[in-house]
Design a protein around this motif. Sequence first.
Motif, PDB file in Angstrom:
ATOM      1  N   PRO A  45       0.833  -1.213   0.000  1.00  0.00           N
ATOM      2  CA  PRO A  45       0.000   0.000   0.000  1.00  0.00           C
ATOM      3  C   PRO A  45       0.864   1.259   0.000  1.00  0.00           C
ATOM      4  CG  PRO A  45      -0.815  -1.585   1.600  1.00  0.00           C
ATOM      5  CD  PRO A  45       0.512  -2.098   1.143  1.00  0.00           C
ATOM      6  N   PHE A  46       0.398   2.320  -0.657  1.00  0.00           N
ATOM      7  CA  PHE A  46       1.143   3.571  -0.741  1.00  0.00           C
ATOM      8  C   PHE A  46       0.769   4.484   0.425  1.00  0.00           C
ATOM      9  CE2 PHE A  46       2.722   2.066  -4.484  1.00  0.00           C
ATOM     10  CZ  PHE A  46       3.381   2.996  -5.269  1.00  0.00           C
ATOM     11  N   PHE A  47       1.740   5.259   0.884  1.00  0.00           N
ATOM     12  CA  PHE A  47       1.507   6.257   1.913  1.00  0.00           C
ATOM     13  C   PHE A  47       1.143   7.582   1.252  1.00  0.00           C
ATOM     14  CE2 PHE A  47       4.482   3.194   3.799  1.00  0.00           C
ATOM     15  CZ  PHE A  47       3.753   2.810   4.917  1.00  0.00           C
ATOM     16  N   SER A  50      -0.724  14.415   1.918  1.00  0.00           N
ATOM     17  CA  SER A  50      -1.632  15.403   1.323  1.00  0.00           C
ATOM     18  C   SER A  50      -2.573  15.925   2.389  1.00  0.00           C
ATOM     19  CB  SER A  50      -2.434  14.780   0.186  1.00  0.00           C
ATOM     20  OG  SER A  50      -3.423  15.659  -0.285  1.00  0.00           O
ATOM     21  N   GLN A  51      -2.970  17.174   2.243  1.00  0.00           N
ATOM     22  CA  GLN A  51      -3.958  17.754   3.134  1.00  0.00           C
ATOM     23  C   GLN A  51      -5.364  17.311   2.758  1.00  0.00           C
ATOM     24  OE1 GLN A  51      -3.361  21.990   3.052  1.00  0.00           O
ATOM     25  NE2 GLN A  51      -1.422  21.891   4.232  1.00  0.00           N
ATOM     26  N   GLU A  52      -5.518  16.766   1.565  1.00  0.00           N
ATOM     27  CA  GLU A  52      -6.819  16.268   1.118  1.00  0.00           C
ATOM     28  C   GLU A  52      -6.932  14.782   1.444  1.00  0.00           C
ATOM     29  OE1 GLU A  52      -7.684  17.183  -2.965  1.00  0.00           O
ATOM     30  OE2 GLU A  52      -6.366  18.942  -2.918  1.00  0.00           O
ATOM     31  N   PRO A  53      -8.151  14.298   1.627  1.00  0.00           N
ATOM     32  CA  PRO A  53      -8.348  12.855   1.902  1.00  0.00           C
ATOM     33  C   PRO A  53      -8.171  12.042   0.613  1.00  0.00           C
ATOM     34  CG  PRO A  53     -10.467  13.978   1.805  1.00  0.00           C
ATOM     35  CD  PRO A  53      -9.416  15.050   1.712  1.00  0.00           C
ATOM     36  N   LEU A  54      -6.961  11.478   0.408  1.00  0.00           N
ATOM     37  CA  LEU A  54      -6.659  10.717  -0.809  1.00  0.00           C
ATOM     38  C   LEU A  54      -6.342   9.259  -0.497  1.00  0.00           C
ATOM     39  CD1 LEU A  54      -4.378  13.303  -2.671  1.00  0.00           C
ATOM     40  CD2 LEU A  54      -6.826  12.909  -3.022  1.00  0.00           C
ATOM     41  N   GLU A  55      -6.897   8.769   0.630  1.00  0.00           N
ATOM     42  CA  GLU A  55      -6.595   7.386   1.014  1.00  0.00           C
ATOM     43  C   GLU A  55      -7.037   6.386  -0.056  1.00  0.00           C
ATOM     44  OE1 GLU A  55      -7.756   9.653   2.976  1.00  0.00           O
ATOM     45  OE2 GLU A  55      -6.116   9.817   4.440  1.00  0.00           O
ATOM     46  N   TYR A  56      -8.087   6.736  -0.772  1.00  0.00           N
ATOM     47  CA  TYR A  56      -8.571   5.826  -1.816  1.00  0.00           C
ATOM     48  C   TYR A  56      -7.512   5.608  -2.896  1.00  0.00           C
ATOM     49  CZ  TYR A  56      -9.405   9.870  -4.866  1.00  0.00           C
ATOM     50  OH  TYR A  56      -9.259  10.991  -5.631  1.00  0.00           O
ATOM     51  N   LEU A  57      -6.709   6.671  -3.141  1.00  0.00           N
ATOM     52  CA  LEU A  57      -5.624   6.520  -4.107  1.00  0.00           C
ATOM     53  C   LEU A  57      -4.506   5.647  -3.555  1.00  0.00           C
ATOM     54  CD1 LEU A  57      -5.279  10.102  -5.657  1.00  0.00           C
ATOM     55  CD2 LEU A  57      -6.210   8.049  -6.723  1.00  0.00           C
ATOM     56  N   GLY A  58      -4.320   5.673  -2.232  1.00  0.00           N
ATOM     57  CA  GLY A  58      -3.311   4.832  -1.607  1.00  0.00           C
ATOM     58  C   GLY A  58      -3.598   3.355  -1.810  1.00  0.00           C
ATOM     59  N   ARG A  59      -4.895   3.017  -1.961  1.00  0.00           N
ATOM     60  CA  ARG A  59      -5.266   1.623  -2.247  1.00  0.00           C
ATOM     61  C   ARG A  59      -5.378   1.350  -3.749  1.00  0.00           C
ATOM     62  NH1 ARG A  59      -8.663   3.285   1.885  1.00  0.00           N
ATOM     63  NH2 ARG A  59     -10.380   3.627   0.414  1.00  0.00           N
ATOM     64  N   ALA A  60      -5.843   2.369  -4.485  1.00  0.00           N
ATOM     65  CA  ALA A  60      -6.087   2.159  -5.914  1.00  0.00           C
ATOM     66  C   ALA A  60      -4.787   2.093  -6.715  1.00  0.00           C
ATOM     67  CB  ALA A  60      -6.975   3.288  -6.460  1.00  0.00           C
ATOM     68  N   ILE A  61      -3.825   2.925  -6.370  1.00  0.00           N
ATOM     69  CA  ILE A  61      -2.577   2.967  -7.152  1.00  0.00           C
ATOM     70  C   ILE A  61      -1.839   1.640  -7.099  1.00  0.00           C
ATOM     71  CG2 ILE A  61      -0.269   4.008  -7.243  1.00  0.00           C
ATOM     72  CD1 ILE A  61      -1.612   6.687  -6.634  1.00  0.00           C
ATOM     73  N   THR A  94       5.508   2.529   7.909  1.00  0.00           N
ATOM     74  CA  THR A  94       6.460   3.452   7.267  1.00  0.00           C
ATOM     75  C   THR A  94       7.145   2.726   6.120  1.00  0.00           C
ATOM     76  OG1 THR A  94       8.258   2.810   8.748  1.00  0.00           O
ATOM     77  CG2 THR A  94       6.924   4.724   9.413  1.00  0.00           C
ATOM     78  N   LEU A  95       7.719   3.551   5.196  1.00  0.00           N
ATOM     79  CA  LEU A  95       8.420   2.976   4.054  1.00  0.00           C
ATOM     80  C   LEU A  95       9.795   2.506   4.517  1.00  0.00           C
ATOM     81  CD1 LEU A  95       7.974   2.534   0.989  1.00  0.00           C
ATOM     82  CD2 LEU A  95       9.171   4.684   0.606  1.00  0.00           C
ATOM     83  N   ASP A  96       9.840   1.265   4.997  1.00  0.00           N
ATOM     84  CA  ASP A  96      11.034   0.728   5.637  1.00  0.00           C
ATOM     85  C   ASP A  96      11.526  -0.496   4.861  1.00  0.00           C
ATOM     86  OD1 ASP A  96      11.947  -1.445   8.001  1.00  0.00           O
ATOM     87  OD2 ASP A  96      12.850   0.561   8.116  1.00  0.00           O
ATOM     88  N   GLU A  97      12.845  -0.513   4.527  1.00  0.00           N
ATOM     89  CA  GLU A  97      13.395  -1.611   3.727  1.00  0.00           C
ATOM     90  C   GLU A  97      13.307  -2.940   4.464  1.00  0.00           C
ATOM     91  OE1 GLU A  97      17.567  -3.092   1.591  1.00  0.00           O
ATOM     92  OE2 GLU A  97      17.503  -1.172   2.677  1.00  0.00           O
ATOM     93  N   THR A 116       5.161   6.389  -2.034  1.00  0.00           N
ATOM     94  CA  THR A 116       4.328   7.448  -1.467  1.00  0.00           C
ATOM     95  C   THR A 116       3.709   8.271  -2.585  1.00  0.00           C
ATOM     96  OG1 THR A 116       6.197   8.984  -1.344  1.00  0.00           O
ATOM     97  CG2 THR A 116       5.781   7.617   0.594  1.00  0.00           C
ATOM     98  N   LEU A 117       2.539   8.816  -2.266  1.00  0.00           N
ATOM     99  CA  LEU A 117       1.865   9.757  -3.153  1.00  0.00           C
ATOM    100  C   LEU A 117       1.815  11.098  -2.448  1.00  0.00           C
ATOM    101  CD1 LEU A 117       0.147  10.606  -5.612  1.00  0.00           C
ATOM    102  CD2 LEU A 117      -1.857   9.790  -4.360  1.00  0.00           C
ATOM    103  N   THR A 118       2.416  12.104  -3.051  1.00  0.00           N
ATOM    104  CA  THR A 118       2.466  13.434  -2.455  1.00  0.00           C
ATOM    105  C   THR A 118       1.728  14.412  -3.354  1.00  0.00           C
ATOM    106  OG1 THR A 118       4.617  12.944  -1.478  1.00  0.00           O
ATOM    107  CG2 THR A 118       3.972  15.265  -1.595  1.00  0.00           C
ATOM    108  N   LYS A 119       0.880  15.261  -2.699  1.00  0.00           N
ATOM    109  CA  LYS A 119       0.155  16.268  -3.469  1.00  0.00           C
ATOM    110  C   LYS A 119       0.423  17.637  -2.884  1.00  0.00           C
ATOM    111  CE  LYS A 119      -4.258  17.635  -5.443  1.00  0.00           C
ATOM    112  NZ  LYS A 119      -5.715  17.454  -5.513  1.00  0.00           N
ATOM    113  N   LEU A 120       0.930  18.534  -3.749  1.00  0.00           N
ATOM    114  CA  LEU A 120       1.159  19.926  -3.378  1.00  0.00           C
ATOM    115  C   LEU A 120       0.415  20.789  -4.383  1.00  0.00           C
ATOM    116  CD1 LEU A 120       4.996  19.815  -2.609  1.00  0.00           C
ATOM    117  CD2 LEU A 120       3.132  19.947  -0.952  1.00  0.00           C
ATOM    118  N   GLY A 121      -0.630  21.444  -3.927  1.00  0.00           N
ATOM    119  CA  GLY A 121      -1.491  22.173  -4.835  1.00  0.00           C
ATOM    120  C   GLY A 121      -2.187  21.182  -5.758  1.00  0.00           C
TER     121      GLY A 121
END
Length: 636
Positions: A45-47, A50-61, A94-97, A116-121
């Motif tokens: 799963p991706f971390f 973002s200040q927006e609720p994008l958890e669905y993308l964390g599962r979809a990606i 966490t993203l741990d090896e 990770t998925l990061t959103k800025l603007g």
Amino acid sequence: MQQRVRMKNRVCQLSGIIACLVLLWYSGQPAVALSAEGVSVGVLPFFINSQEPLEYLGRAIPDMIASRLEKRGEITVVPTPKLTAALRAHGWTTLDEAKAVQIGKTAGAEVMVGGTLTKLGSMLSLDVTVFSVTGTREPRRVYVTAADTDSLIAKVNELVRRLNFLILDRQVVSEVRVMGNRFIEKDAILYAIQTRKGEVFSPEVLQEDLKKIYQLGYFKDIQIMSTDTEAGKEITFQVVEKPMVKTVQIIGNKTLKLEDIQKVMEVKPRTILDLNKVVGDVERIKKLYVDKGYYEAEITYKTEQLDEDFASVVFTIKENDVVKIKKVTFSGNASISARELSKVIETRKKHWLLSWFTTIGIFKDESLEKDVERLTAYYYSKGFLMAKIDKPSVEFKKGEGIYVHFSITEGDRFTIGSIDFKGDLIYDPALLIKKIQSKSGQTFNGRTLNDDLVALKGLYAEKGFAYADISPLTEIKQDEKKVNIIFSIDRGEKIYIEEIKISGNTRTRDNVIRRELRLTEGSVYNSEEIKRSKQEVNNLGFFETVNINTEPGSKPNLVKLKVEVKERPTGSFSIGAGYSSVDSIMGMFQISQNNLFGRGQQLTLMAQLGGRSNYYNISFTEPWFRDTRTSVGFDL
């Protein structure tokens, strides 16, 4: 690591170096053991940052990445239940090896993918890490950015392609550069090669690219450098161009004009010097001279380097004397004399007088090829259906001339057996027999057969079947030396005149021409009436030339008639003088116009002036009174 391949003039020298390049490249690459089912990969799963609720993308990606990786066929994705059980056993916060490796071992994966998925603007960034569960490779990272969520899917596809290269330990071409080119455009070089940015690096493809660039003919030296970067292989093509042709000189041409020679040449100023083209131009110039009878003409060339960038090319011509055909001979011609065959062909021996001011006696390759066709057709017209003309032999004897020999296999002479007709018969066969020249018992003649086809098509065209398809089917009776002919007739559709277009009449009115035509719009096409119409318009005397042609109409059964004319003067003026015992000196004047105002009317004014009497006359004729063929007129 930097690898270099060098090529000077010969591509074949490259094979050993490329082989070393392949070994060198592969020796530095740790291999991933591929099972029969492919590399086993688990996608974590991706971390989300973002200040927006994008958890669905964390599962979809991860799901999108997993499905696209497996779709390529060389990777097997760990099933969801297995991966879920491993995540529950070890946790994933966490993203741990180390944690990724533990989860991978539990799930039975060889490689784990997390990120990770990061959103800025509106900007989104996908940062992905590839972990080797077996520990054979350090973690490798790849990232993509998207302008917004709408373009994210396309970026995921790009990410998967790059992940595929990383997981399978295939290097990607990160950049393709061209250096050293001054005259040749970079795009022209890149267009010729297969190596592309973003594609898998392949030494074999690189070897082919090197050959293709060399085959362009623009370069005298080519080097290929490959450099390892974090993004992949960076390929640089370092080229050294051949010089540019600054001047082309032609020396020694007396018989041929300079412009005629230049027309057949490929080497021109402001082009890259290509020795293959230079040699080709020598041959092309030589052929020009051979066609003029200068069989012994000598063409040489010399190139001179003017500076680092430019060179000159000089063609030197030594014309020598004209070589004529000394003798043309035939063999195998038992039925037709050599003298008769000589009249059929264009290739002829020199004539003591005519060769001085005509092309008789000049040897031409093209004429020789056509002469074979001419002889074959001639024998065919004489009934020799199986005649064969071998390729002529040409022998040049220095100091004498050219000897040409035709070897002929005549075969049997055939006569016409039966003549029949089949298909769409709109005429009685007895009438058709009378219209053709071929008759049963005659020697078969191919030319006569062609004339018969024209005659039969003309008959059908008179009935409106302008496109009748008439084919002669021949049945050869080898033992009897006879050939039976069957004319197969497909009359097609009846054709009608859709439109009549008149052009070229700058003075004469359209209706003056139209009323002479035997056909009108809507009439059934009739070839005989078209011929008569042409004659009628020509008889007016208003035109230098009259042509009537057809062109396709708006439907398959329609045609358009194009009447094309060229006007000529129709007026005349005459003046004269005389003497008589009654009137003494007389003067005579006459002005006439046979196409008055373009209406086709005739007007004549005449005056005869004498010492004692004067005579005047006005004559007018309307040849088509009220658009009928009634002619009216008066004389005053």
